[in-house]
Every structure is written in C-alpha cells, then in structure tokens.
Design an enzyme around this catalytic site. Structure first.
Site, mmCIF file in Angstrom:
data_model
loop_
_atom_site.group_PDB
_atom_site.id
_atom_site.type_symbol
_atom_site.label_atom_id
_atom_site.label_comp_id
_atom_site.label_asym_id
_atom_site.label_seq_id
_atom_site.Cartn_x
_atom_site.Cartn_y
_atom_site.Cartn_z
ATOM 1 N N ASN A 9 -19.788 52.235 12.465
ATOM 2 C CA ASN A 9 -19.123 51.545 11.356
ATOM 3 C C ASN A 9 -18.025 52.460 10.845
ATOM 4 O OD1 ASN A 9 -18.358 50.316 8.987
ATOM 5 N ND2 ASN A 9 -20.287 50.671 7.914
ATOM 6 N N LYS A 11 -15.782 51.870 8.677
ATOM 7 C CA LYS A 11 -15.400 51.630 7.278
ATOM 8 C C LYS A 11 -13.862 51.551 7.184
ATOM 9 C CE LYS A 11 -19.718 53.737 6.085
ATOM 10 N NZ LYS A 11 -20.527 54.465 5.151
ATOM 11 N N HIS A 95 -23.621 45.261 3.963
ATOM 12 C CA HIS A 95 -23.612 46.727 3.904
ATOM 13 C C HIS A 95 -23.699 47.180 2.440
ATOM 14 C CE1 HIS A 95 -22.122 50.843 4.055
ATOM 15 N NE2 HIS A 95 -22.599 50.853 5.288
ATOM 16 N N GLU A 97 -22.108 49.263 0.777
ATOM 17 C CA GLU A 97 -20.830 49.362 0.063
ATOM 18 C C GLU A 97 -20.333 47.979 -0.365
ATOM 19 O OE1 GLU A 97 -19.035 51.806 3.066
ATOM 20 O OE2 GLU A 97 -20.522 53.317 2.522
ATOM 21 N N GLU A 167 -30.793 50.887 5.752
ATOM 22 C CA GLU A 167 -29.924 51.967 5.292
ATOM 23 C C GLU A 167 -30.218 52.280 3.826
ATOM 24 O OE1 GLU A 167 -26.175 52.227 7.920
ATOM 25 O OE2 GLU A 167 -25.748 50.871 6.282
ATOM 26 N N GLY A 173 -23.593 58.552 3.871
ATOM 27 C CA GLY A 173 -22.432 59.403 3.600
ATOM 28 C C GLY A 173 -22.745 60.620 2.760
ATOM 29 N N SER A 213 -26.397 58.988 7.322
ATOM 30 C CA SER A 213 -26.240 60.386 7.755
ATOM 31 C C SER A 213 -26.878 60.666 9.116
ATOM 32 C CB SER A 213 -26.771 61.350 6.682
ATOM 33 O OG SER A 213 -26.041 61.178 5.470
#
Ligand code: PGA
Length: 253
Positions: A9, A11, A95, A97, A167, A173, A213
């Site tokens: 991904n 992003k 996701h 985000e 996730e 991240g 991560s």
C-alpha cells in the site's frame, strides 16, 4: 490451501513515473514468484501506467479506495468501473487512514465492499482497533463490529474473494509492530467471526493478512502463524529491493 498474499500500500507516495520504475525493478528482482500473490496498490494517477507495465505478469494491481456509485456528480471520487478499466483486480477498503483521517464510517465501508464485488473487484477489507481500544480490552468488540457491518451485504459464495487485513491502528507506520502471537489471536478471532457469519468451511477459505510495521525482518513470524496468510505493507513497500526481500522472506526463501 490458502495462497499467501502480500500487498504493498503505497498510500500518497510515488508519481506515475516513479511507480512504473519501482514495479519494473520489483518484477525483475522477483522473477516468477508463483507461490505468493503480490498486489501493488499505488495512488490513482499511477494505476493506468502501472497496470500497463504489469499486464501479462503475475504481480496484481489494486487501488487504495473507491466510491460506491457508478458515475455522476461526485467530485473527487473514483468508481469501481474506472478501477477495473485501469487493470485493478483488488481494492483496499476501510483502511485505518480512511476511517480515522477522513472519517469513513462502517456503513460507508459496507457500501464500498458491495460496490467492489458488484464490479468484480476483490476487496482487501481492513479492520483494526485504536490503541485506547486495545488498552481498554475492546479489540474483539471493535473488530467484530467492523466485520459485521462491512460484510452485511456479502453473500456466502462471495466471502472467499475477500482478503481481510487485520491492522491495529497503533502499529501502522509507527515501527511498533504487533507481536506475531497477538496478531494471530486476532486473526483467529476474525476467522471464528467469519465462521459465525457464514460457516466454518467458508471461513477457512478466506485469507487474512496482518498489517502494521511489517518489514523484511519480521514478516516470516506473521506468516508462520496458523491464521495469518499474508501481510499488508506500507512503508516497506516503497523501495523495490526492500519489498522484494520482504516478499522472499515471507515464503522462507
Ligand atoms: P506500515 O503501513 O507498513 O507503514 O505500518 C501498513 C498499512 O497502513 O497498510
């Protein structure tokens, strides 16, 4: 047997040209990786050129989001059919985000999952708890709520086309990856939840990824767990050599 699946991904990273260069390098580095499915999810503007670059090979293309309508006055949105036309087979939905930076709700995630399936796109459905939810012991409650909502419109014969990405938001991240054991516990809980919503046989066919991560150094620990079939990778998918190493390490080569 569930085939391992590793998603990259990107992003909001990489121009179309940078993206084409990255996938060309990745493809040359990996050669014929028939034992693991690799999916690259670039930003929208890079989808078409990367789709052309990957055509005929075994690296698959995915988008990072979509909108549920087919066309019309929806400024800034991209339809499932447009993604298909760029060569996408997969699409990331829900996701963290999207949920936490852009306020996407469970109901919107459900509409996107349905719209993707109706267009023949395979959803990579993301679920996962916030740090405060984990610390409050609410991980299973949150993941179950997200799954039940997102899958409300998904029929039994469709469920195996989805990939579920677990996730934990606090691991994305941050460099603070979940332990493989904790990720396995939640992956197992996801599979049990799917068995409850559908049946055991169908739940066994669904591939579950861990994301947050994941690096070349730790990927094999997740893949070694019984209910984890792959990884969704952000930062470590942005350099061809690093991502290729991660993919190789995932299969123990
Ligand atoms: P990360 O992101 O690998 O950079 O933690 C994972 C993701 O958001 O899918």
């Amino acid at each position: 047997m569930r085939k391992p699946v590793i998603g990259g991904n990107w992003k909001m990273n990489k121009t179309p040209q940078e993206g084409v260069e990255l996938v060309a390098e990745l493809r040359d580095d990996l050669g014929d990786m028939a034992d693991v499915e690799v999916i690259i999810c670039p930003p929208y503007p890079a989808l078409l050129p990367i789709g052309s670059e990957l055509a005929g090979g075994n690296i698959k293309l995915g988008a990072q989001d979509l909108y549920w309508e087919k066309e019309g006055a929806f400024t800034g949105q991209v339809s499932p059919g447009m993604l298909r036309a760029c060569g996408c087979q997969y699409v990331i939905i829900g996701h963290s985000e999207r949920r936490h930076v852009f306020g996407e709700t469970d109901a919107q995630v459900a509409k996107k999952v349905r719209a993707a399936l109706d267009e023949g796109l395979k959803p990579i459905l993301c679920v996962g708890e916030l740090l405060a939810e984990r610390e409050a012991g609410e991980t299973e409650i949150v993941v179950k709520r997200q799954l039940e909502a997102a899958l409300a419109g998904v029929r039994g014969e469709e469920i195996s086309t989805l990939v579920i990405a677990y996730e934990p938001v606090w691991a994305i991240g941050t460099g603070r990856a979940s332990t493989a054991e904790d990720a396995q516990d939640v992956a197992h809980f996801i599979r049990r939840t799917l068995a409850g919503l559908y049946d055991r046989e169908k739940s066994e066919a669904v591939r579950i990824q861990y994301g947050g991560s994941v690096k070349p150094e730790n990927v094999k620990f997740y893949l070694a767990e019984a209910d984890i079939d792959g990884a969704l990778v952000g930062g470590a998918s942005l350099k061809a050599a690093v991502f290729a190493q991660l993919i190789r390490n995932s299969t123990g080569r």
